[in-house]
Write an enzyme that holds these catalytic residues in place. Structure first.
Site, PDB file in Angstrom:
ATOM      1  N   GLY A  13       0.994  -1.140   0.038  1.00 11.04           N
ATOM      2  CA  GLY A  13      -0.087  -0.003  -0.006  1.00 11.04           C
ATOM      3  C   GLY A  13       0.844   1.158   0.174  1.00 11.04           C
ATOM      4  O   GLY A  13       0.528   2.234   0.806  1.00 11.04           O
ATOM      5  N   GLY A  17      -0.395   8.377   1.006  1.00 11.16           N
ATOM      6  CA  GLY A  17      -0.429   8.555   2.172  1.00 11.16           C
ATOM      7  C   GLY A  17       0.800   7.955   3.187  1.00 11.16           C
ATOM      8  O   GLY A  17       1.640   8.232   2.902  1.00 11.16           O
ATOM      9  N   GLY A  19       2.018   4.853   3.750  1.00  6.64           N
ATOM     10  CA  GLY A  19       2.870   4.150   2.964  1.00  6.64           C
ATOM     11  C   GLY A  19       3.885   4.778   2.072  1.00  6.64           C
ATOM     12  O   GLY A  19       5.344   4.427   2.104  1.00  6.64           O
ATOM     13  N   LYS A  38      -2.011  -1.389  -5.727  1.00  5.25           N
ATOM     14  CA  LYS A  38      -3.116  -1.753  -6.702  1.00  5.25           C
ATOM     15  C   LYS A  38      -2.643  -0.758  -7.801  1.00  5.25           C
ATOM     16  O   LYS A  38      -3.214  -1.136  -9.203  1.00  5.25           O
ATOM     17  CB  LYS A  38      -4.400  -1.933  -6.021  1.00  5.25           C
ATOM     18  CG  LYS A  38      -4.398  -3.285  -5.336  1.00  5.25           C
ATOM     19  CD  LYS A  38      -5.826  -3.612  -5.241  1.00  5.25           C
ATOM     20  CE  LYS A  38      -6.930  -2.519  -4.784  1.00  5.25           C
ATOM     21  NZ  LYS A  38      -8.199  -2.574  -4.409  1.00  5.25           N
ATOM     22  N   TYR A 164     -14.601  -3.566  11.031  1.00  7.37           N
ATOM     23  CA  TYR A 164     -13.294  -2.902  10.870  1.00  7.37           C
ATOM     24  C   TYR A 164     -12.331  -3.224  12.086  1.00  7.37           C
ATOM     25  O   TYR A 164     -11.031  -3.510  11.880  1.00  7.37           O
ATOM     26  CB  TYR A 164     -13.542  -1.214  10.629  1.00  7.37           C
ATOM     27  CG  TYR A 164     -12.179  -0.637  10.505  1.00  7.37           C
ATOM     28  CD1 TYR A 164     -11.290  -0.824   9.584  1.00  7.37           C
ATOM     29  CD2 TYR A 164     -11.751   0.302  11.544  1.00  7.37           C
ATOM     30  CE1 TYR A 164     -10.265  -0.057   9.371  1.00  7.37           C
ATOM     31  CE2 TYR A 164     -10.745   0.892  11.584  1.00  7.37           C
ATOM     32  CZ  TYR A 164      -9.740   0.945  10.547  1.00  7.37           C
ATOM     33  OH  TYR A 164      -8.624   1.427  10.452  1.00  7.37           O
TER      34      TYR A 164
END
Length: 273
Positions: A13, A17, A19, A38, A164
């Protein structure tokens, strides 16, 4: 501190952000960064791709390898890890950052969304760790760092978004178990969580604008992650670190530098009392 020079960091990821910030912080040490995510083509609503981040890493002094990856695909994860180890001669650190979020109650959580969060957060963390550990066993100071919270079992953290919470705590359970399982091999397995909300797309989408303004920048998590990855893996394992605490231990006293709006009261993140 340039302790990550020449080390290979595999980050999930990493297109935006936290990552991305961790990738760039490690790149400044001249580390090798495996950028996975992705997004390989520009997204209509979100900034960044694996390729734009790879370019930024190279510019910051690191060496980048961009691999399109969905952590739900175990075969793709195994292939990505092999590509990374072949390219750089091994792996030193894994950062499990990829995560899906939906702050909805039980009746408002479609099964598809439940499956997504469990598959990306819990299963993705397990699968990526499993694939990297054989390589980490050969590294001189190996680390797995997972972006997940302390295991706070207060019902208040389940009531509003049980799906979550289960998915994020699943990541933390990987830390709890794997830290002990691989302690003798010298692999550090830790979690890192922010004391405040962090100004990312997830906060922008899921919280009011006032909370975004009362957040800190992703750079605080990157600096904390960098400090952890430089610690002795035989001594620093099995911890649920909080970003601010880590940086205070490193001697940081100026936290205004991380505030989105300096002087504004900060919003405490989920799962922290």
């Amino acid at each position: 501190m340039a302790g990550l020079k020449g080390k290979t960091i595999f980050i999930t990821g990493a297109t935006r952000g936290i990552g991305r910030e961790i990738a760039l912080r490690c790149a400044r040490d001249r580390a090798n960064i495996v950028v996975t995510g992705k997004t390989s083509e520009p997204h209509p609503r979100l900034s960044g791709t694996i390729h734009t981040v790879a370019t930024e890493i190279d510019a910051a002094g690191g060496a980048a390898l961009a691999i399109q990856l969905d952590v739900r695909d175990a075969d793709a994860v195994a292939d990505a890890v092999k590509q990374a180890a072949d390219r750089f001669g091994g792996l030193d650190c894994l950062v499990n950052n990829a995560s899906a979020i939906s702050l909805a109650g039980t009746l408002d959580t479609p099964v598809k969304r439940l499956d997504l969060m469990l598959a990306v957060n819990l299963r993705g963390t397990f699968v990526c760790s499993q694939a990297c550990i054989p390589h980490l066993k050969k590294a001189p100071n190996p680390h797995i760092l997972t972006l997940s919270p302390p295991l706070n079992m207060s019902p208040r953290w389940f009531k509003g978004h049980v799906a979550y919470t289960m998915a994020k705590y699943g990541m933390s359970l990987c830390t709890l178990g794997m830290a002990e399982e691989f302690r003798a091999q010298g692999i550090a397995v830790n979690s890192l969580w922010p004391r405040t909300t962090i100004a990312t797309a997830a906060i922008e989408v899921n919280f009011p604008e006032a909370i975004l303004k009362a957040s800190r920048k992703p750079s605080i998590m990157a600096d904390a992650a960098h400090a952890i990855l430089n610690r002795d893996s035989c001594r620093a394992t099995g911890n649920f670190y909080i970003d601010e605490t880590v940086l205070r231990e490193e001697g940081v006293t100026d936290f205004d530098q991380y505030a989105v709006t300096p002087g504004t009261s900060l919003y405490t993140d989920l799962f922290l009392d």
